[in-house]
Design a protein around this motif. Sequence first.
Motif, PDB file in Angstrom:
ATOM      1  N   GLY A   1      12.921  13.628  12.489  1.00  0.00           N
ATOM      2  CA  GLY A   1      13.123  12.713  13.607  1.00  0.00           C
ATOM      3  C   GLY A   1      12.228  11.491  13.543  1.00  0.00           C
ATOM      4  O   GLY A   1      11.820  11.063  12.465  1.00  0.00           O
ATOM      5  N   PHE A   2      11.959  10.923  14.712  1.00  0.00           N
ATOM      6  CA  PHE A   2      11.110   9.736  14.856  1.00  0.00           C
ATOM      7  C   PHE A   2      11.757   8.507  14.202  1.00  0.00           C
ATOM      8  O   PHE A   2      11.100   7.748  13.478  1.00  0.00           O
ATOM      9  N   GLU A   3      13.042   8.311  14.465  1.00  0.00           N
ATOM     10  CA  GLU A   3      13.764   7.203  13.865  1.00  0.00           C
ATOM     11  C   GLU A   3      13.196   5.850  14.276  1.00  0.00           C
ATOM     12  O   GLU A   3      13.065   4.940  13.448  1.00  0.00           O
ATOM     13  N   ALA A   4      12.861   5.694  15.548  1.00  0.00           N
ATOM     14  CA  ALA A   4      12.345   4.411  16.030  1.00  0.00           C
ATOM     15  C   ALA A   4      11.071   4.022  15.293  1.00  0.00           C
ATOM     16  O   ALA A   4      10.855   2.850  14.956  1.00  0.00           O
ATOM     17  N   GLU A   5      10.226   5.001  15.030  1.00  0.00           N
ATOM     18  CA  GLU A   5       8.978   4.730  14.304  1.00  0.00           C
ATOM     19  C   GLU A   5       9.276   4.281  12.876  1.00  0.00           C
ATOM     20  O   GLU A   5       8.681   3.314  12.378  1.00  0.00           O
ATOM     21  N   PHE A   6      10.204   4.962  12.213  1.00  0.00           N
ATOM     22  CA  PHE A   6      10.578   4.573  10.849  1.00  0.00           C
ATOM     23  C   PHE A   6      11.176   3.177  10.834  1.00  0.00           C
ATOM     24  O   PHE A   6      10.852   2.356   9.964  1.00  0.00           O
ATOM     25  N   PHE A   7      12.041   2.888  11.779  1.00  0.00           N
ATOM     26  CA  PHE A   7      12.650   1.557  11.835  1.00  0.00           C
ATOM     27  C   PHE A   7      11.584   0.470  11.982  1.00  0.00           C
ATOM     28  O   PHE A   7      11.667  -0.584  11.347  1.00  0.00           O
ATOM     29  N   GLN A   8      10.593   0.723  12.823  1.00  0.00           N
ATOM     30  CA  GLN A   8       9.513  -0.242  13.003  1.00  0.00           C
ATOM     31  C   GLN A   8       8.694  -0.386  11.723  1.00  0.00           C
ATOM     32  O   GLN A   8       8.373  -1.495  11.293  1.00  0.00           O
ATOM     33  N   ASP A   9       8.383   0.754  11.111  1.00  0.00           N
ATOM     34  CA  ASP A   9       7.628   0.732   9.852  1.00  0.00           C
ATOM     35  C   ASP A   9       8.396  -0.010   8.765  1.00  0.00           C
ATOM     36  O   ASP A   9       7.815  -0.803   8.008  1.00  0.00           O
ATOM     37  N   PHE A  10       9.694   0.238   8.681  1.00  0.00           N
ATOM     38  CA  PHE A  10      10.502  -0.396   7.639  1.00  0.00           C
ATOM     39  C   PHE A  10      10.543  -1.908   7.850  1.00  0.00           C
ATOM     40  O   PHE A  10      10.419  -2.684   6.887  1.00  0.00           O
ATOM     41  N   SER A  11      10.697  -2.321   9.089  1.00  0.00           N
ATOM     42  CA  SER A  11      10.721  -3.749   9.396  1.00  0.00           C
ATOM     43  C   SER A  11       9.421  -4.416   8.965  1.00  0.00           C
ATOM     44  O   SER A  11       9.426  -5.485   8.332  1.00  0.00           O
TER      45      SER A  11
ATOM     46  N   ASP B   1       0.806  -1.217   0.000  1.00  0.00           N
ATOM     47  CA  ASP B   1       0.000   0.000   0.000  1.00  0.00           C
ATOM     48  C   ASP B   1       0.838   1.266   0.000  1.00  0.00           C
ATOM     49  O   ASP B   1       2.068   1.225  -0.132  1.00  0.00           O
ATOM     50  N   LEU B   2       0.152   2.395   0.160  1.00  0.00           N
ATOM     51  CA  LEU B   2       0.808   3.695   0.071  1.00  0.00           C
ATOM     52  C   LEU B   2       1.863   3.873   1.157  1.00  0.00           C
ATOM     53  O   LEU B   2       2.924   4.447   0.919  1.00  0.00           O
ATOM     54  N   LYS B   3       1.575   3.362   2.349  1.00  0.00           N
ATOM     55  CA  LYS B   3       2.557   3.466   3.425  1.00  0.00           C
ATOM     56  C   LYS B   3       3.785   2.623   3.111  1.00  0.00           C
ATOM     57  O   LYS B   3       4.928   3.063   3.317  1.00  0.00           O
ATOM     58  N   ASP B   4       3.584   1.418   2.596  1.00  0.00           N
ATOM     59  CA  ASP B   4       4.723   0.578   2.201  1.00  0.00           C
ATOM     60  C   ASP B   4       5.584   1.308   1.174  1.00  0.00           C
ATOM     61  O   ASP B   4       6.815   1.227   1.213  1.00  0.00           O
ATOM     62  N   LEU B   5       4.943   2.012   0.256  1.00  0.00           N
ATOM     63  CA  LEU B   5       5.664   2.732  -0.784  1.00  0.00           C
ATOM     64  C   LEU B   5       6.598   3.789  -0.205  1.00  0.00           C
ATOM     65  O   LEU B   5       7.794   3.823  -0.528  1.00  0.00           O
ATOM     66  N   VAL B   6       6.090   4.632   0.674  1.00  0.00           N
ATOM     67  CA  VAL B   6       6.920   5.698   1.225  1.00  0.00           C
ATOM     68  C   VAL B   6       7.949   5.151   2.203  1.00  0.00           C
ATOM     69  O   VAL B   6       9.071   5.678   2.313  1.00  0.00           O
ATOM     70  N   VAL B   7       7.601   4.065   2.889  1.00  0.00           N
ATOM     71  CA  VAL B   7       8.532   3.465   3.847  1.00  0.00           C
ATOM     72  C   VAL B   7       9.669   2.747   3.130  1.00  0.00           C
ATOM     73  O   VAL B   7      10.849   2.929   3.446  1.00  0.00           O
ATOM     74  N   LEU B   8       9.340   1.914   2.141  1.00  0.00           N
ATOM     75  CA  LEU B   8      10.369   1.166   1.431  1.00  0.00           C
ATOM     76  C   LEU B   8      11.250   2.071   0.576  1.00  0.00           C
ATOM     77  O   LEU B   8      12.403   1.736   0.305  1.00  0.00           O
ATOM     78  N   SER B   9      10.728   3.230   0.180  1.00  0.00           N
ATOM     79  CA  SER B   9      11.566   4.203  -0.523  1.00  0.00           C
ATOM     80  C   SER B   9      12.713   4.655   0.367  1.00  0.00           C
ATOM     81  O   SER B   9      13.773   5.052  -0.117  1.00  0.00           O
ATOM     82  N   GLY B  10      12.506   4.551   1.676  1.00  0.00           N
ATOM     83  CA  GLY B  10      13.546   4.909   2.628  1.00  0.00           C
ATOM     84  C   GLY B  10      14.781   4.039   2.520  1.00  0.00           C
ATOM     85  O   GLY B  10      15.832   4.374   3.078  1.00  0.00           O
ATOM     86  N   ALA B  11      14.691   2.925   1.792  1.00  0.00           N
ATOM     87  CA  ALA B  11      15.862   2.079   1.560  1.00  0.00           C
ATOM     88  C   ALA B  11      16.940   2.824   0.794  1.00  0.00           C
ATOM     89  O   ALA B  11      18.114   2.434   0.822  1.00  0.00           O
TER      90      ALA B  11
END
Length: 328
Positions: free
Chosen positions: A290-300, A181-191
Amino acid sequence: MVSIALKVLLVPLATLLLVLGSTSAQLSVDYYSKTCPNAEEIVRKEMIQILSVAPSLAGPFLRLHFHDCFVRGCDGSVLLNATSGNTAEKDAKPNLSLRGFGSVERVKAKLEKACPNTVSCADVLALMARDSVWLSKGPTWPVSLGRRDGRISIANETKQLPPPTANLTQLIQMFAIKGLDLKDLVVLSGAHTIGTAHCAGIKDRLYNFTGKNNLNDVDPFLDPHYIAKLRSKCSSTDTTTLIEMDPGSYKTFDLSYYKQVAKRRSAFHSDWALLTDQFTRDYVLKHANGFEAEFFQDFSESMIKMGDIGVLTGSQGEIRKTCSIVNY
């Protein structure tokens, strides 16, 4: 800014159900507990050695897993060599810049020595991707295992891979077909926080952007100072030079990518596209601050989801002895 997400969810329901159904196959984190109990330890040990010598390979290992999963599902098909009668995925234009194949074979050989005919190449890619992120100071996550290797690899099927020139409408559709979904798209782009890109993949933003053929014809959505910096490295005919996707932080998995996107200093048009939708824009701007912990959780969570795409299990496919060729 009104979200465009709802405007592009036009993927036929039957197609989505087919994809999502295939991802519900039985994988488990303890799949090799009896047949190869040290599998993850073997992969981790090799990855530590490989990345201690060549840390810039972390990004390519993560990219290999992504490119594998988006074509035929996570079945190791991206690793197969072409044959006399078939051009394989790795020889298609979107995959010509992939790296790390030799390291995958190195890890696979260690596993074959310890547990012959047991651990699939598809699982090796999933584990190497996870360890690449963790060894780059990013998050770790449990990898469900039990994927089988496919025996088919077709170059033309790489059209399913999201191109760096894609706009958000195209990206949403291509991800949705894979059940993301859209969240996966923006999160995985973080790779893109780790790794490099070839000048060939971004030069259209730096030169002759609209066909005017003059030095001022550049992508107007790219920061002018960043354009100057990129031009100092990439000529209009350069096809080999590598540039950092996350300048100054390309070996560390962190929030710097989102900071670059927010400043319009991202390498690809597909990165900038994240600013054209309210949801993805808000995610970028939040994590640029910021909010690195949240991004890390989302990315996982998104990586776990991606790793389930179209997997082969049970009696499907095979367990290749060598990742570049099918068993005979």
